[in-house]
Scaffold this active site. Structure first.
Site, PDB file in Angstrom:
ATOM      1  N   HIS A 111       0.877  -1.111  -0.149  1.00  0.00           N
ATOM      2  CA  HIS A 111      -0.001   0.105  -0.039  1.00  0.00           C
ATOM      3  C   HIS A 111       0.859   1.183   0.170  1.00  0.00           C
ATOM      4  O   HIS A 111       1.854   1.106   0.244  1.00  0.00           O
ATOM      5  CB  HIS A 111      -0.708  -0.110   1.299  1.00  0.00           C
ATOM      6  CG  HIS A 111      -0.202   0.131   2.529  1.00  0.00           C
ATOM      7  ND1 HIS A 111       0.720  -0.973   3.103  1.00  0.00           N
ATOM      8  CD2 HIS A 111       0.005   1.188   3.276  1.00  0.00           C
ATOM      9  CE1 HIS A 111       0.986  -0.758   4.133  1.00  0.00           C
ATOM     10  NE2 HIS A 111       0.776   0.749   4.400  1.00  0.00           N
ATOM     11  N   ASP A 120       0.544   5.444   1.598  1.00  0.00           N
ATOM     12  CA  ASP A 120      -0.378   6.065   2.700  1.00  0.00           C
ATOM     13  C   ASP A 120      -1.005   7.223   2.233  1.00  0.00           C
ATOM     14  O   ASP A 120      -0.086   8.160   1.544  1.00  0.00           O
ATOM     15  CB  ASP A 120       0.643   6.455   3.545  1.00  0.00           C
ATOM     16  CG  ASP A 120       1.392   5.240   4.566  1.00  0.00           C
ATOM     17  OD1 ASP A 120       0.757   4.282   4.422  1.00  0.00           O
ATOM     18  OD2 ASP A 120       2.726   5.351   5.214  1.00  0.00           O
ATOM     19  N   HIS A 167       4.524   0.095  -0.167  1.00  0.00           N
ATOM     20  CA  HIS A 167       5.202  -0.580   0.939  1.00  0.00           C
ATOM     21  C   HIS A 167       4.737  -1.542   1.585  1.00  0.00           C
ATOM     22  O   HIS A 167       3.332  -1.609   1.645  1.00  0.00           O
ATOM     23  CB  HIS A 167       6.228   0.110   1.776  1.00  0.00           C
ATOM     24  CG  HIS A 167       5.408   1.309   2.450  1.00  0.00           C
ATOM     25  ND1 HIS A 167       4.615   2.287   1.938  1.00  0.00           N
ATOM     26  CD2 HIS A 167       4.657   1.124   3.645  1.00  0.00           C
ATOM     27  CE1 HIS A 167       3.886   2.835   2.853  1.00  0.00           C
ATOM     28  NE2 HIS A 167       3.872   2.256   3.702  1.00  0.00           N
ATOM     29  N   ARG A 216       6.024  -8.239  16.650  1.00  0.00           N
ATOM     30  CA  ARG A 216       6.688  -7.092  16.482  1.00  0.00           C
ATOM     31  C   ARG A 216       5.596  -6.059  16.438  1.00  0.00           C
ATOM     32  O   ARG A 216       4.359  -6.286  16.468  1.00  0.00           O
ATOM     33  CB  ARG A 216       6.687  -7.018  14.879  1.00  0.00           C
ATOM     34  CG  ARG A 216       7.387  -5.613  14.130  1.00  0.00           C
ATOM     35  CD  ARG A 216       7.946  -5.700  12.585  1.00  0.00           C
ATOM     36  NE  ARG A 216       8.108  -4.491  12.257  1.00  0.00           N
ATOM     37  CZ  ARG A 216       7.277  -3.498  11.565  1.00  0.00           C
ATOM     38  NH1 ARG A 216       6.281  -3.935  11.161  1.00  0.00           N
ATOM     39  NH2 ARG A 216       7.605  -2.358  11.250  1.00  0.00           N
TER      40      ARG A 216
END
Length: 279
Positions: A195, A197, A242, A252
């Site tokens: 995607h 942003d 990304h 994470r």
């Protein structure tokens, strides 16, 4: 390493490259020069000596991990995501899915407390106040970076970008993403699919577990250009696609501030960014 796709329609243009590291303690003109180069060539850079206190980062990370470790029933009191609140697996309205759970909130103290207070258990003021402090620091940082970019671009008003974020009606967001480790080692999995942003600027901090396939200095932030900033610079800055991956070994956590204009803002290229060479 980060995978960068310069064109959503052309997967063949995906490249792999080390990201530039920018030290905010360097002289401002040097920082501005390197930041412009990074935004034009990569759309991403790593930022160190950014001024956000380590204690604030560490405490927010600790409280966030404590939140995600709670029973599902407690976490779901901060949801369902509409789109704000607690969510899991499903991302957005387009049927996208990811191997994660998240908390997405408007980046202001009243909105944060409104959601966090429903969780129960420990005093909600602790988590909401810490997250509010983190938002204040990262918002100031994002605005400072946008002003350095404005200076580097030679804009008559260096605040052309940052004033959209400082606007009281700004739609800026804070997002906590938790990628649990898997019970079975099946190699890497998609935590958050490819995607770009939509906002102006993204300031992301992750714990020391790889996710963007980047080896990060311990205290670094990742900063990336959003679609709105690409539009306002008339394509001079690139908003790259990304994704996040997860592995079986460790969970994470990423904490993300999205610097965003108000929903009423009209986005278009700044007049100074429109030239004969770049119409």
């Amino acid at each position: 390493m980060v995978a960068i796709s310069l064109s959503p329609e052309n997967n063949d243009r995906t490249v792999f490259s080390d990201l530039p590291v920018i030290d905010l303690s360097w002289k401002r003109d040097k920082v501005g020069r390197l930041m412009l180069k990074a935004c034009e060539e990569f759309g991403f850079f790593k930022l160190i000596n950014h001024g956000v206190p380590k204690e604030v980062i560490d405490r927010v990370e600790s409280e966030s991990m404590e939140f995600f470790a709670r029973p599902a029933a407690e976490k779901q009191r901060a949801g369902p995501p509409n789109p704000l609140g607690f969510g899991s697996k499903k991302i957005g309205f387009n049927g996208d899915t990811g191997d994660l759970e998240y908390l997405l909130l408007h980046a202001n103290r009243p909105a944060i407390y409104q959601k966090v207070r429903n969780i129960g258990g420990r005093d909600p003021n602790i988590f909401s106040n810490l997250l509010g402090d983190y938002v204040d620091y990262t918002k100031d940082l994002a605005c400072d970076l946008l002003e350095i970019m404005g200076e580097g671009l030679g804009l008559e008003d260096r605040n052309s970008f940052s004033k959209l974020v400082r606007d009281g009606q700004s739609d800026s967001l804070v997002r906590l993403n938790h990628y649990p480790k898997s019970k079975e080692d099946k190699g890497t999995r998609i935590g958050f699919g490819e995607h770009s942003d939509p906002q102006l600027l993204t300031v992301l901090r992750s714990n020391d577990v790889e996710g963007l396939q980047i080896q990060s200095p311990p205290s670094a932030f990742f900063v990336n250009v959003g679609d709105a900033l690409q539009a306002m610079t008339n394509g001079r800055f690139v908003s790259v696609r990304h994704r996040a991956i997860v592995t079986a070994q460790r969970s994470r956590l990423s904490m993300i501030f999205f610097a965003t204009p108000s929903l009423q803002t009209r986005i278009s290229p700044l007049s100074e960014m429109v030239t004969i060479e770049n119409p």
